[in-house]
Design a protein around this motif. Structure first.
Motif, PDB file in Angstrom:
ATOM      1  N   ILE A   3      36.525  35.140  47.549  1.00  0.00           N
ATOM      2  CA  ILE A   3      37.041  34.494  48.757  1.00  0.00           C
ATOM      3  C   ILE A   3      37.280  33.023  48.420  1.00  0.00           C
ATOM      4  O   ILE A   3      36.351  32.294  48.061  1.00  0.00           O
ATOM      5  CB  ILE A   3      36.071  34.626  49.937  1.00  0.00           C
ATOM      6  N   VAL A   4      38.531  32.613  48.531  1.00  0.00           N
ATOM      7  CA  VAL A   4      38.932  31.265  48.106  1.00  0.00           C
ATOM      8  C   VAL A   4      39.531  30.543  49.303  1.00  0.00           C
ATOM      9  O   VAL A   4      40.365  31.104  50.024  1.00  0.00           O
ATOM     10  CB  VAL A   4      39.963  31.333  46.958  1.00  0.00           C
ATOM     11  N   THR A   5      39.137  29.304  49.512  1.00  0.00           N
ATOM     12  CA  THR A   5      39.732  28.495  50.568  1.00  0.00           C
ATOM     13  C   THR A   5      41.017  27.850  50.050  1.00  0.00           C
ATOM     14  O   THR A   5      41.158  27.607  48.838  1.00  0.00           O
ATOM     15  CB  THR A   5      38.758  27.407  51.045  1.00  0.00           C
ATOM     16  N   PRO A   6      41.961  27.545  50.938  1.00  0.00           N
ATOM     17  CA  PRO A   6      43.220  26.946  50.473  1.00  0.00           C
ATOM     18  C   PRO A   6      43.029  25.664  49.684  1.00  0.00           C
ATOM     19  O   PRO A   6      43.747  25.422  48.695  1.00  0.00           O
ATOM     20  CB  PRO A   6      43.985  26.701  51.781  1.00  0.00           C
ATOM     21  N   ASP A   7      42.065  24.827  50.078  1.00  0.00           N
ATOM     22  CA  ASP A   7      41.880  23.556  49.372  1.00  0.00           C
ATOM     23  C   ASP A   7      41.267  23.744  47.982  1.00  0.00           C
ATOM     24  O   ASP A   7      41.342  22.851  47.143  1.00  0.00           O
ATOM     25  CB  ASP A   7      41.037  22.595  50.205  1.00  0.00           C
ATOM     26  N   ALA A   8      40.672  24.909  47.735  1.00  0.00           N
ATOM     27  CA  ALA A   8      40.091  25.178  46.414  1.00  0.00           C
ATOM     28  C   ALA A   8      40.987  26.085  45.567  1.00  0.00           C
ATOM     29  O   ALA A   8      40.613  26.461  44.446  1.00  0.00           O
ATOM     30  CB  ALA A   8      38.722  25.824  46.567  1.00  0.00           C
ATOM     31  N   TRP A   9      42.176  26.406  46.086  1.00  0.00           N
ATOM     32  CA  TRP A   9      43.029  27.397  45.435  1.00  0.00           C
ATOM     33  C   TRP A   9      43.428  26.991  44.020  1.00  0.00           C
ATOM     34  O   TRP A   9      43.257  27.762  43.061  1.00  0.00           O
ATOM     35  CB  TRP A   9      44.266  27.644  46.296  1.00  0.00           C
ATOM     36  N   GLU A  10      43.974  25.816  43.853  1.00  0.00           N
ATOM     37  CA  GLU A  10      44.452  25.394  42.537  1.00  0.00           C
ATOM     38  C   GLU A  10      43.314  25.345  41.530  1.00  0.00           C
ATOM     39  O   GLU A  10      43.467  25.764  40.370  1.00  0.00           O
ATOM     40  CB  GLU A  10      45.144  24.037  42.638  1.00  0.00           C
ATOM     41  N   ASP A  56      38.638  48.146  35.220  1.00  0.00           N
ATOM     42  CA  ASP A  56      37.897  47.024  35.809  1.00  0.00           C
ATOM     43  C   ASP A  56      38.856  46.174  36.642  1.00  0.00           C
ATOM     44  O   ASP A  56      39.912  45.764  36.155  1.00  0.00           O
ATOM     45  CB  ASP A  56      37.274  46.172  34.699  1.00  0.00           C
ATOM     46  N   TRP A  57      38.494  45.932  37.896  1.00  0.00           N
ATOM     47  CA  TRP A  57      39.312  45.077  38.751  1.00  0.00           C
ATOM     48  C   TRP A  57      38.450  44.449  39.831  1.00  0.00           C
ATOM     49  O   TRP A  57      37.321  44.894  40.099  1.00  0.00           O
ATOM     50  CB  TRP A  57      40.477  45.856  39.367  1.00  0.00           C
ATOM     51  N   SER A  58      38.976  43.418  40.442  1.00  0.00           N
ATOM     52  CA  SER A  58      38.307  42.758  41.561  1.00  0.00           C
ATOM     53  C   SER A  58      39.351  42.465  42.630  1.00  0.00           C
ATOM     54  O   SER A  58      40.538  42.757  42.456  1.00  0.00           O
ATOM     55  CB  SER A  58      37.612  41.472  41.103  1.00  0.00           C
ATOM     56  N   ALA A  59      38.902  41.914  43.741  1.00  0.00           N
ATOM     57  CA  ALA A  59      39.802  41.644  44.867  1.00  0.00           C
ATOM     58  C   ALA A  59      39.785  40.161  45.195  1.00  0.00           C
ATOM     59  O   ALA A  59      38.790  39.461  44.975  1.00  0.00           O
ATOM     60  CB  ALA A  59      39.400  42.462  46.085  1.00  0.00           C
ATOM     61  N   LEU A  60      40.901  39.703  45.750  1.00  0.00           N
ATOM     62  CA  LEU A  60      41.068  38.294  46.123  1.00  0.00           C
ATOM     63  C   LEU A  60      41.478  38.188  47.585  1.00  0.00           C
ATOM     64  O   LEU A  60      42.338  38.951  48.041  1.00  0.00           O
ATOM     65  CB  LEU A  60      42.142  37.649  45.258  1.00  0.00           C
ATOM     66  N   LEU A  61      40.881  37.236  48.291  1.00  0.00           N
ATOM     67  CA  LEU A  61      41.306  36.878  49.646  1.00  0.00           C
ATOM     68  C   LEU A  61      41.313  35.369  49.771  1.00  0.00           C
ATOM     69  O   LEU A  61      40.326  34.706  49.432  1.00  0.00           O
ATOM     70  CB  LEU A  61      40.359  37.470  50.699  1.00  0.00           C
ATOM     71  N   VAL A  62      42.421  34.819  50.233  1.00  0.00           N
ATOM     72  CA  VAL A  62      42.478  33.394  50.563  1.00  0.00           C
ATOM     73  C   VAL A  62      42.215  33.266  52.058  1.00  0.00           C
ATOM     74  O   VAL A  62      42.882  33.909  52.879  1.00  0.00           O
ATOM     75  CB  VAL A  62      43.845  32.782  50.205  1.00  0.00           C
ATOM     76  N   CYS A  63      41.237  32.451  52.416  1.00  0.00           N
ATOM     77  CA  CYS A  63      40.775  32.396  53.797  1.00  0.00           C
ATOM     78  C   CYS A  63      40.384  30.971  54.166  1.00  0.00           C
ATOM     79  O   CYS A  63      39.690  30.295  53.398  1.00  0.00           O
ATOM     80  CB  CYS A  63      39.577  33.331  53.976  1.00  0.00           C
ATOM     81  N   THR A  99      50.483  32.058  46.974  1.00  0.00           N
ATOM     82  CA  THR A  99      50.572  30.601  46.880  1.00  0.00           C
ATOM     83  C   THR A  99      49.330  29.890  47.409  1.00  0.00           C
ATOM     84  O   THR A  99      49.323  28.672  47.529  1.00  0.00           O
ATOM     85  CB  THR A  99      51.791  30.094  47.652  1.00  0.00           C
ATOM     86  N   GLY A 100      48.298  30.650  47.738  1.00  0.00           N
ATOM     87  CA  GLY A 100      47.081  30.036  48.265  1.00  0.00           C
ATOM     88  C   GLY A 100      47.088  29.835  49.759  1.00  0.00           C
ATOM     89  O   GLY A 100      46.269  29.091  50.296  1.00  0.00           O
TER      90      GLY A 100
END
Length: 461
Positions: free
Chosen positions: A20-27, A63-70, A47-48
């Motif tokens: 789980i990634v926040t937009p400000d931490a995306w880059e 092997d895989w994982s999941a991503l969510l921008v939140c 694009t975040g």
């Protein structure tokens, strides 16, 4: 699968990761990923922005994982609720965080109302959490919300007054208590407004007052009341077809009351719970009550009925009177009461009417903290005059429609003891559009907020 199957203790068992990634931490996050992950992100056109999500490759072929921008707060129950429906069946854990309140959204995101269609057989999405002590409470909250959703989603053909009674009886048996149900002649003399509103529905759907009492009589007494109009034609002031379309949900207040009562009992709060549901169907027949009729009430007041489609406040009047006779420390009521409330605040934000500032502050604070918001509206005494009748003590529906949610709440206040803290929540009980963790259809509003207030007030120290 039950909700308890979908939230399990994290003891280091194999699980796929959810980032789980926040937009400000995306880059910063993206720059730390290996090239194959960055290539996948680029291929997906991510694009975040909030809501971006994808399946990311791992080191091995399987092997895989999941991503969510939140960008939602970590305290929001809906932070990663969308992932429960997005991911394939399997076991998951958060990569860099604990689920916290988001565990509730994970469970509710997998809710399905499948009574009339084939059940979802895609399998379970299990979330692991190191916060083992919170699992039972989270599951209870999910079950309470699902109870509201199930009851409200069920059409009136399968959810009449008898079925509401059965739902209350199920809860009573689960928690070792019994129901008291008033019908027939006893209802006519003891609860005349409930009887009058529901008598046109016929023998198979006759009106009733359903009461559940639980807990040590020596503990502080609280009352929870829920409007149980299982279908509302509008009566002789008949609704148009469009207005009748969703009236299976007019028992949403009863569903909320049952859900809150279930939480109180499951948590074994040290209270004496008095749960009251006036259950009726507002139908049309030769014996239907009429505009202009004067109704007797349990409180001894007389009410000029100026609109048969303002029936919910009538049945609540008798139920609130009975609740007050027990001298409770607090009365909470839920009702799908007015269209004016939806005009004012929309479907997601229930108006809250309270006669006690401390209780209002507690409910508002709990709602804000839990993502279960309420909005306080005024019990403006200046509109009391609108309830005056030329021939009775008061009328139920003033002409003109202005301040409709307020005058409805003021009508209810006439049946509440003046020195008893009381909160009235005018809930919609329905989501017209789906959101993460909250599918279109029946839903609970203000239940978690009220439960938090009761826990804070009555939980053992």
């Amino acid at each position: 699968m039950t909700f308890s199957d979908l939230l399990q203790p994290d003891r280091g068992q194999p699980a796929r990761l959810i980032h789980i990634v926040t937009p400000d931490a995306w880059e910063r996050w993206l720059s730390a990923r290996p090239p194959r992950v960055r290539a996948t992100v680029a291929a997906h056109g991510l694009t975040g922005k909030p809501g971006n999500r994808a399946i990311l490759p791992g080191d091995a072929a399987d092997d895989w994982s999941a991503l969510l921008v939140c960008d939602e707060a970590v305290t929001s129950p809906w932070r990663f609720a969308s992932m429960g429906g997005f991911l394939p069946a399997g076991t998951y854990r958060l990569a860099d965080d604990t689920p916290g309140d988001g565990a509730l959204g994970w469970l509710l995101g997998q809710y399905r109302f499948s009574r009339y269609r084939k059940a979802d057989e895609s399998g379970a999405r299990v979330l692991l959490t190191p916060d083992i002590a919170s699992i039972a409470e989270t599951v209870r909250l999910a079950n309470a919300t699902a109870l509201v959703r199930d009851l409200v989603n069920t059409p009136a053909s399968d959810c009449g007054p008898a079925e509401l009674e059965a739902a209350a009886d199920t809860l009573a048996k689960q928690h070792g208590t019994t129901l008291t149900v008033t019908r027939g002649d006893a209802l006519e003399t003891g609860y005349p407004m409930i009887h009058t509103v529901g008598m046109a529905a016929g023998r198979d759907r006759h009106p009733r007052l359903i009461e559940l009492e639980w807990g040590d009589p020596a503990h502080p007494r609280i009352a929870i009341v829920g409007k149980g109009v299982t279908f509302d034609t509008g009566g002789l002031d008949i609704k148009p077809a469009a207005g009748m379309k969703l009236m299976k949900k007019d028992m949403g207040g009863a569903a909320h009351a049952l859900a809150l009562g279930s939480l109180v009992m499951a948590a074994k709060l040290p209270v004496r719970l008095h749960l009251l549901i006036p259950a009726v169907e507002n139908s049309i027949a030769g014996n239907a009550f009429r505009p202009g009729d004067v109704l007797r009430t349990r409180a001894g007041l007389t009410v000029e009925n100026t609109n048969t489609d303002a029936e919910g406040r009538l049945i609540l009047g008798d139920a609130l009177t009975k609740a007050g006779e027990g001298k409770p420390e607090m009365i909470l009521d839920y009702a799908t009461l007015t269209g004016a409330a939806r005009v004012a605040l929309g479907p997601d934000l229930p108006p809250l009417f309270v006669n006690d500032d401390a209780l209002a502050d507690a409910l508002l604070a709990a709602g804000a903290a839990l993502g279960d918001p309420l909005w306080r509206m005024p019990l403006w005494g200046g509109y009391d005059a609108d309830l005056k009748s030329d021939i009775a003590d008061l009328q139920n529906a003033p002409d003109g429609g202005m301040a409709g949610a307020i005058t409805a709440a003021l009508f209810l206040r006439r049946f509440v003891p003046k020195d008893t803290p009381w909160a009235h929540m005018d809930v919609f009980a329905w989501r017209p559009t789906a959101k993460a963790g909250r599918p279109k259809g029946g839903d609970a509003f203000g239940v978690r907020a009220a439960y938090q207030v009761l826990k804070e007030r009555y939980s053992p120290r």
